[in-house]
Design a protein around this motif. Structure first.
Motif: not given
Ligand code: 2DE
Ligand code: MG
Ligand code: MG
Ligand code: MG
Length: 331
Positions: A168-174, A249-254
């Protein structure tokens, strides 16, 4: 990098005409009486490798009167806190290399590595108290707490219920909040402290904080990206480690954002055979690395924009170069 950053920020803010008053015209109560022993209580300054007066630097910082003794000490304190956090980090991450050497935990064992980190934090606290500046003490003590809060957030890993993880949007915000706490807090609050010690005007203090916050976020995004892209020989520390540790981390989240099937893997923190390999492939296939780089670049640009009103100087150029170096670093 961090001590240099504090020194450059000290220099750049000192040259800002918005300053309340200058060092020479109205020294702060701290600096007029500031005669500090070496940060490790050593009479021989050569023993202090952190910011030795004759430290070689391409920047003109050695004898610059614009940099206050308290700001030089702040640079050292920043480095002590940073090093302490890495000693503890390598224990938590079970890392065997650091700066192309054996990590302290590998060389001396976890117990000694933890105690060494504690010792540096103790010395940093003493040095901080000696600055006799309550605002800076509060800022830098908060950093120490923030580092731990960031690590705790990372242990939890995601904002979601682990049994049914959904992006969700919260995932990156977290992730970004965690990243601020574990990395950008130290950089932003040490930049801010440099300006506070220099008695800068409020808008200059805010600008130095914004610079550090954005640079810090860019720095950790690049760190998380390099974990997927460079070799251990280049990095001087383990690579591919984040996934192995179960960290999203970010690469995986994207990658997860465009591949919902990654959810269950994240939920079980890549514990099953083949999880790590599957996740890594999805990261490469879905441009997780490129998207991470692009986000890091946005923050680096914001850092540069934050100090755009500083008057031109070599120090300002140095601060801009720090952003460029952060984006281009391979280790
Ligand atoms: C770097 O992250 C870690 C930064 C914060 C560590 C904070 C800890 C809490 P990485 P690399 C351990 C304790 C804090 C103290 C002692 C102040 O991505 O890739 O693991 O360099 O860094 O291993
Ligand atoms: Mg680590
Ligand atoms: Mg870590
Ligand atoms: Mg890392």
């Amino acid at each position: 990098m961090r001590p240099m950053l504090v020194l450059l920020m000290s220099q750049a803010t000192a040259l800002d005409p918005r300053k309340h008053h200058t060092y020479t015209d109205k020294p702060s109560p701290v600096d007029s009486s500031f005669s500090a022993p070496s940060i490790l209580e050593d009479a021989n300054p050569e023993m202090n490798p952190l910011v030795a007066p004759n430290a070689e630097s391409k920047y003109d910082i050695a004898g610059d009167d614009n940099i206050l003794p308290s700001q030089r000490r702040l640079a050292e304190i920043t480095e002590l806190i940073h090093t302490a956090s890495l000693l503890h980090d390598d224990v938590i991450d079970n890392a065997v290399t650091r700066r192309a050497n054996s990590s302290a935990n590998l060389a001396f064992g976890n117990k000694m590595a933890v105690l060494a980190g504690d010792f540096l934090l103790g010395r940093a606290s003493v040095a901080l108290a000696r600055l006799r500046d309550p605002e800076v003490t509060e800022l830098m003590a908060t950093v120490i707490a923030n580092l731990v809060e960031g690590e705790f957030m990372q242990l939890k890993n995601t904002a979601q219920d682990e049994s049914k993880p959904v992006y969700t949007d919260e995932t990156l915000a977290y992730y970004l909040q965690k990243t601020y706490l574990k990395t950008a807090s130290l950089i932003s609050k040490s930049c801010r402290s440099a300006a506070v010690l220099g008695r800068s005007a409020p808008e200059v203090i805010e600008a130095s904080y914004a610079y550090g916050r954005n640079l810090g976020l860019a720095f950790q995004l690049v760190d998380d990206m390099l974990d997927y892209t460079v070799t251990e020989a280049e990095m001087g520390k383990p690579v591919g480690a984040d996934l192995e540790l179960g960290l999203a981390t970010a690469p995986l989240l994207f990658a997860w954002k465009s591949n919902p099937e990654l959810g269950p893997l994240v939920g079980r923190k890549f514990r099953e055979e083949g999880d790590v390999q599957k996740a890594r492939e999805l990261v490469y296939r879905s441009n997780g690395v490129e998207q991470t780089r692009a986000l890091a670049q946005e923050y680096a640009d914001k850092a540069i924009a934050a100090i755009s009103d500083f008057p031109d100087s070599d120090a300002k150029t140095g601060l801009i170069e720090m952003c460029e170096k952060t984006m281009n670093r391979r280790k």
